[in-house]
Scaffold this motif. Structure first.
Motif, PDB file in Angstrom:
ATOM      1  N   ASP A  17     110.349 -23.700  -0.491  1.00 13.09           N
ATOM      2  CA  ASP A  17     111.304 -22.839  -1.206  1.00 13.09           C
ATOM      3  C   ASP A  17     112.492 -22.822  -0.335  1.00 13.09           C
TER       4      ASP A  17
ATOM      5  N   ALA B 272     114.376 -26.058  -1.235  1.00 11.82           N
ATOM      6  CA  ALA B 272     114.645 -25.934  -2.931  1.00 11.82           C
ATOM      7  C   ALA B 272     115.815 -25.000  -3.160  1.00 11.82           C
ATOM      8  N   ARG B 273     115.777 -23.817  -2.408  1.00  8.59           N
ATOM      9  CA  ARG B 273     117.034 -23.160  -2.613  1.00  8.59           C
ATOM     10  C   ARG B 273     118.291 -23.730  -1.938  1.00  8.59           C
TER      11      ARG B 273
ATOM     12  N   GLU C 112     120.082 -26.530  -4.396  1.00  5.85           N
ATOM     13  CA  GLU C 112     120.884 -25.666  -5.438  1.00  5.85           C
ATOM     14  C   GLU C 112     122.135 -25.128  -4.629  1.00  5.85           C
TER      15      GLU C 112
ATOM     16  N   HIS D 268     128.132 -22.191 -12.938  1.00  5.29           N
ATOM     17  CA  HIS D 268     126.744 -22.542 -12.306  1.00  5.29           C
ATOM     18  C   HIS D 268     125.541 -21.678 -12.707  1.00  5.29           C
ATOM     19  N   ARG D 269     124.657 -22.120 -13.547  1.00  6.25           N
ATOM     20  CA  ARG D 269     123.448 -21.173 -13.749  1.00  6.25           C
ATOM     21  C   ARG D 269     122.234 -21.934 -13.597  1.00  6.25           C
ATOM     22  N   GLY D 270     121.665 -21.612 -12.246  1.00 11.80           N
ATOM     23  CA  GLY D 270     120.440 -22.278 -11.719  1.00 11.80           C
ATOM     24  C   GLY D 270     119.247 -21.379 -11.663  1.00 11.80           C
ATOM     25  N   ASP D 271     118.269 -21.913 -10.760  1.00 13.86           N
ATOM     26  CA  ASP D 271     117.129 -20.897 -10.765  1.00 13.86           C
ATOM     27  C   ASP D 271     117.527 -19.972  -9.685  1.00 13.86           C
ATOM     28  N   PHE D 272     118.195 -20.197  -8.752  1.00 11.21           N
ATOM     29  CA  PHE D 272     118.563 -19.152  -7.745  1.00 11.21           C
ATOM     30  C   PHE D 272     119.919 -18.618  -7.717  1.00 11.21           C
ATOM     31  N   TYR D 273     120.719 -19.211  -8.148  1.00  9.82           N
ATOM     32  CA  TYR D 273     122.362 -18.837  -8.216  1.00  9.82           C
ATOM     33  C   TYR D 273     122.975 -18.884  -9.478  1.00  9.82           C
ATOM     34  N   GLN D 274     123.770 -17.870  -9.786  1.00 12.08           N
ATOM     35  CA  GLN D 274     124.691 -17.809 -11.024  1.00 12.08           C
ATOM     36  C   GLN D 274     126.051 -17.765 -10.452  1.00 12.08           C
TER      37      GLN D 274
END
Ligand code: FMN
Length: 447
Positions: free
Chosen positions: A145, A148-149, A152, A189-195
């Motif tokens: 994780d 993965a983070r 991004e 940016h709109r992703g799994d961890f960050y916007q």
């Protein structure tokens, strides 16, 4: 011109040896005294090092009672170093797991402006289990994780650094126009961890982007480095493993479509330098005699995710069964492998292992004359193991001074190292290409 070596000074405590803080020859200044770091950076600049580097952990070590475990926050320190140096590159560590990309992009862009293009970021995902407890969660974010983070995170910070075109600021006082809005764009940016909406709230930095440094050596860490890093730090106790790492990382970089010479590989080297081999050995023994095995035991436990080593007697030979399975360790995989390889190869006692790790925590340590150190550097550099070295003096500032006055002139005589700085920025010292932003292209497509 011959291929040139790159040298980074890794500043750590009063030296990399675990007992350096109490050695009479180490600096008398407090580890919170900025003059200590400023003096080291100036000495490294006088010796023409490419860069200096500050590591970081986000939790207090459990052995602070018997070990100097205090330092200043690296990004803050770099600002203070930037204003007392002119040419040397400045590298600070910051974590992708425990900060927001907007904050980080802004801090490093600011530092790049403050230093006129000499800054680099050592990207870490923070392997220390205790760090998690300082950031809201009791449980550590898993190895997978964290990467993965981080992936991004990189996408976001790169987009933020590229959100201003080079010519966005016009600063036209007479005409009343400060900037061209068409040359500044959001990132949305709109992703799994960050916007993150963006753009960054400051102009493009002098190096385009800060130079990116990385030091993960696990499979995931290597692939991450191959994609993002300009410079890679790594720890090896033997030339063969360094060669294997070097070949693998260069191949991974090529597979990512990057030129292998645009990813510099700098293994750690902690040399104790004396005027004779016997003197260097005597100095190495003298500092080893100051180590406390219980400090080493706690550090080893930290490396293996808090595993309990207290029951192991100090003087029995170790075997791999005394350690947890590396796959189950959520901390730094690569260093656990370095340690297990040593145990498999040499079957040391716990005392011997701790003695070895006290030198430089699993990096190559050696004691010798300036000629012997220069030979080792040249050998690794010309034999496919390194593009240069992360120099980790066991005692600071004494062993940095000796390296600068005794070893560097030998490397210069051999035509392997610069005799003067030729560039102004870290990117130039490292011979890295200028990063291209896709700003122009996208702006035209959008037009
Ligand atoms: C020279 C060197 C310096 C490092 N500095 C830091 C540091 O300051 N902070 C940190 O959390 N990890 C540091 N690391 C650890 C790596 O960045 C990486 O997180 C670790 O090796 C775990 O990744 P891996 O499992 O892919 O190897 C360093 C490693 C090396 C070789």
């Amino acid at each position: 011109m011959k291929r040139q070596l790159h040298l980074n000074l890794f500043i750590h405590s009063r030296g990399h040896h675990e007992a350096s803080w109490r050695h009479p020859a180490s600096s008398p200044l407090a580890l919170t005294d900025i003059r200590y770091y400023q003096d080291l950076a100036q000495k490294a600049e006088a010796a023409l090092f490419d860069s200096i580097f500050l590591a970081d952990q986000l939790a207090l070590g459990e052995d602070v009672a018997q070990a100097a475990r205090t330092w200043l926050e690296p990004i803050t320190v770099l600002a203070a170093l930037a204003v007392v140096t002119n040419r040397i590159g400045l590298i600070a560590t910051a974590s992708t797991t425990y900060t927001e990309p907007f904050n980080l992009a802004r801090q490093f862009a600011s530092l790049d402006h403050i230093s006129n293009g000499r800054v680099a970021w050592n990207i870490v995902t923070s392997w220390l289990a205790t760090a998690a407890r300082n950031f809201g969660g009791a449980a550590q974010v898993s190895h997978a994780d964290r990467y993965a983070r981080a992936e991004e995170f990189m996408k976001v910070v790169k987009a933020l650094w590229d959100s201003w075109a080079e010519d966005a600021v016009i600063d036209d006082r007479a005409g009343g126009r400060y900037a061209r809005p068409d040359r500044i764009r959001p990132i949305n940016h709109r992703g799994d961890f960050y916007q993150v909406a963006g753009p960054l709230n400051m102009p493009r930095c002098p190096q385009g982007r800060p130079v990116l440094v990385q030091a993960g050596s696990s499979d995931t860490g290597r692939r991450f480095a191959a994609r993002h890093a300009d410079t890679v730090f790594t720890a090896h106790m033997a030339k063969t493993t360094a060669q294997e790492f070097y070949a693998d990382l260069k191949a991974l970089a090529a597979a990512e479509g990057r030129a292998p010479d645009q990813v510099l590989i700098l293994p750690g080297l902690s040399p104790m330098i004396g005027s004779s081999e016997a003197e260097a050995q005597r100095m190495a023994h003298e500092i080893n005699d100051l180590t406390d095995p219980e400090v080493g035991r706690k550090r080893l436990s930290g490396r293996f995710g808090g595993h309990d080593f207290t029951h192991l007697p100090l003087d029995h030979p170790l075997s791999p069964e005394d350690f947890p399975d590396p796959e189950s360790v959520e901390a730094a995989r690569s260093r656990t492998e370095v340690i297990l390889n040593l145990v498999r190869r040499d079957k040391p006692t716990l005392r011997q292992l701790l003695g070895y790790l006290a030198g430089a925590r699993g990096h190559l340590t050696t004691a010798g004359t300036p000629d012997q150190i220069a030979d080792l550097i040249e050998d690794w550099f010309t034999d496919g193991a390194a593009d240069g070295f992360n120099i980790m003096p066991p005692l600071l500032p004494a062993q940095l001074e000796v390296f600068g006055t005794e070893v560097i002139p030998l490397l210069q005589q051999r035509g392997l190292f610069r005799c003067a700085y030729t560039g102004e920025t870290l990117r130039e010292h490292y011979d890295l290409a200028w990063p291209t932003s896709d700003f122009q292209e996208t702006a035209l497509q959008g037009a």
